[in-house]
Write a protein that holds these residues in place. Sequence first.
Motif, mmCIF file in Angstrom:
data_model
loop_
_atom_site.group_PDB
_atom_site.id
_atom_site.type_symbol
_atom_site.label_atom_id
_atom_site.label_comp_id
_atom_site.label_asym_id
_atom_site.label_seq_id
_atom_site.Cartn_x
_atom_site.Cartn_y
_atom_site.Cartn_z
ATOM 1 N N ASP A 119 -56.739 -73.624 60.979
ATOM 2 C CA ASP A 119 -57.945 -74.028 61.705
ATOM 3 C C ASP A 119 -58.607 -72.860 62.423
ATOM 4 O O ASP A 119 -59.589 -73.041 63.126
ATOM 5 C CB ASP A 119 -57.592 -75.114 62.735
ATOM 6 N N ARG A 120 -58.047 -71.658 62.254
ATOM 7 C CA ARG A 120 -58.599 -70.509 62.945
ATOM 8 C C ARG A 120 -60.032 -70.252 62.479
ATOM 9 O O ARG A 120 -60.296 -70.083 61.289
ATOM 10 C CB ARG A 120 -57.734 -69.277 62.687
ATOM 11 N N LYS A 121 -60.960 -70.218 63.405
ATOM 12 C CA LYS A 121 -62.370 -70.033 63.078
ATOM 13 C C LYS A 121 -62.673 -68.547 62.895
ATOM 14 O O LYS A 121 -62.012 -67.689 63.500
ATOM 15 C CB LYS A 121 -63.246 -70.618 64.179
ATOM 16 N N THR B 272 -58.974 -77.843 55.889
ATOM 17 C CA THR B 272 -58.428 -79.031 56.537
ATOM 18 C C THR B 272 -59.231 -80.247 56.104
ATOM 19 O O THR B 272 -60.462 -80.262 56.221
ATOM 20 C CB THR B 272 -58.475 -78.888 58.062
ATOM 21 N N SER B 273 -58.548 -81.239 55.564
ATOM 22 C CA SER B 273 -59.225 -82.440 55.077
ATOM 23 C C SER B 273 -59.751 -83.273 56.237
ATOM 24 O O SER B 273 -59.429 -83.031 57.411
ATOM 25 C CB SER B 273 -58.260 -83.280 54.239
ATOM 26 N N PRO C 66 -53.713 -80.109 55.463
ATOM 27 C CA PRO C 66 -54.142 -78.991 54.628
ATOM 28 C C PRO C 66 -54.428 -79.464 53.202
ATOM 29 O O PRO C 66 -53.677 -80.262 52.637
ATOM 30 C CB PRO C 66 -52.953 -78.029 54.661
ATOM 31 N N ALA C 67 -55.511 -78.963 52.629
ATOM 32 C CA ALA C 67 -55.908 -79.352 51.277
ATOM 33 C C ALA C 67 -56.341 -78.121 50.492
ATOM 34 O O ALA C 67 -57.012 -77.224 51.025
ATOM 35 C CB ALA C 67 -57.048 -80.377 51.329
#
Length: 356
Positions: free
Chosen positions: A4-6, A140-141, A146-147
Amino acid sequence: MWRDRKPEDRRRWVLDPLEGVGPLRFGMDRDEVRAALGEVSVSSSQAALDGSFRESYDDMGLTALYVPGMLLAGVAVHAETGPQVSLAGGELMDRVPSEVSAALHRVARGQGVRVGVNRDGDPEIAAWGLSMGAVQAWETSAEGYPARTDRAITQALVVAPELADDPYATDLVTLWRDIREEPVNTGGWPVTADQDRARWEWTPLEVVGPLRFGMTVDEVIAALGDEEPADRRGSFPHYAFRRYGQWNLEEERFDGAGLTAHYRLRDGGPRLAAVTVHGRTGPQVVHDGMKLIGQKVTALDAALIERAERGDMSLAIGCSGDLGIHGCNMYIRSARAGDGMVSEARFCDADWEDHG
């Protein structure tokens, strides 16, 4: 989660060719590297008999490579989680591979620098100590898990002068990623059209195409029309003493057939236990109306999830996040095809434990 790190949260580093990257300078010892990175935890490490050493920092998204004496000689920056590395004002990480390749060629022409191709088919520039690579992108779905995606994104390996001519041929880099026995890619990504692929049947846990689990090596070759393997891979039983004991055959790659045969020792010799049908070139296998080979990975994942939600089957998840069908010991894998990914599949017997 680290996935999720932007982009705005990632550190921004500059590559100083043959000198270092970001705050890391080649020749630093391990303590100096850790100090330069700040409070960082070690995720994994491995040492070689000659004193070479690798240390991975998953929180930072990178792996440090040390020559004997614990002196930094290489940094592998991970695609989605590592710092954003730039060269001559252009970003190298987490981008479309062909776009980065084109940009590197433009900069190299302007500086009179030669651009080569590494064993993965990506740009490698010895004058800069830079070797590019690519991995499958994840996201991330909507449900928060995780997808996989159908995209390939860039990652980078930067090295000191003593490794720059051919990084992946060095023992140090193989501590991080050993690709010496993988097929050499010259920079092309041909994908066989579906209509040109052979059609194979699959009986779960028993047979795929002409290959029946339990076959000997000679029987596999005969079943494939006497095609000789393009490569064979095996191991000795004692890792620390690589030439000690009986060498055991583990897999054979058949480029003509578009597959890899995996073996397990049984009844005094290697016996076929799994088959990986290659995504770009292998035969087509259809199950429950789904074409399993050479397709969009996301479409197959969605089809498997839909069938599981209807109660038609139960899902299995491999150690690399591959989806499969519970009870069939089959996993949908992915293979790179340039800037994208295509599906391939590993079909296994009942006793095979898949480790990616």
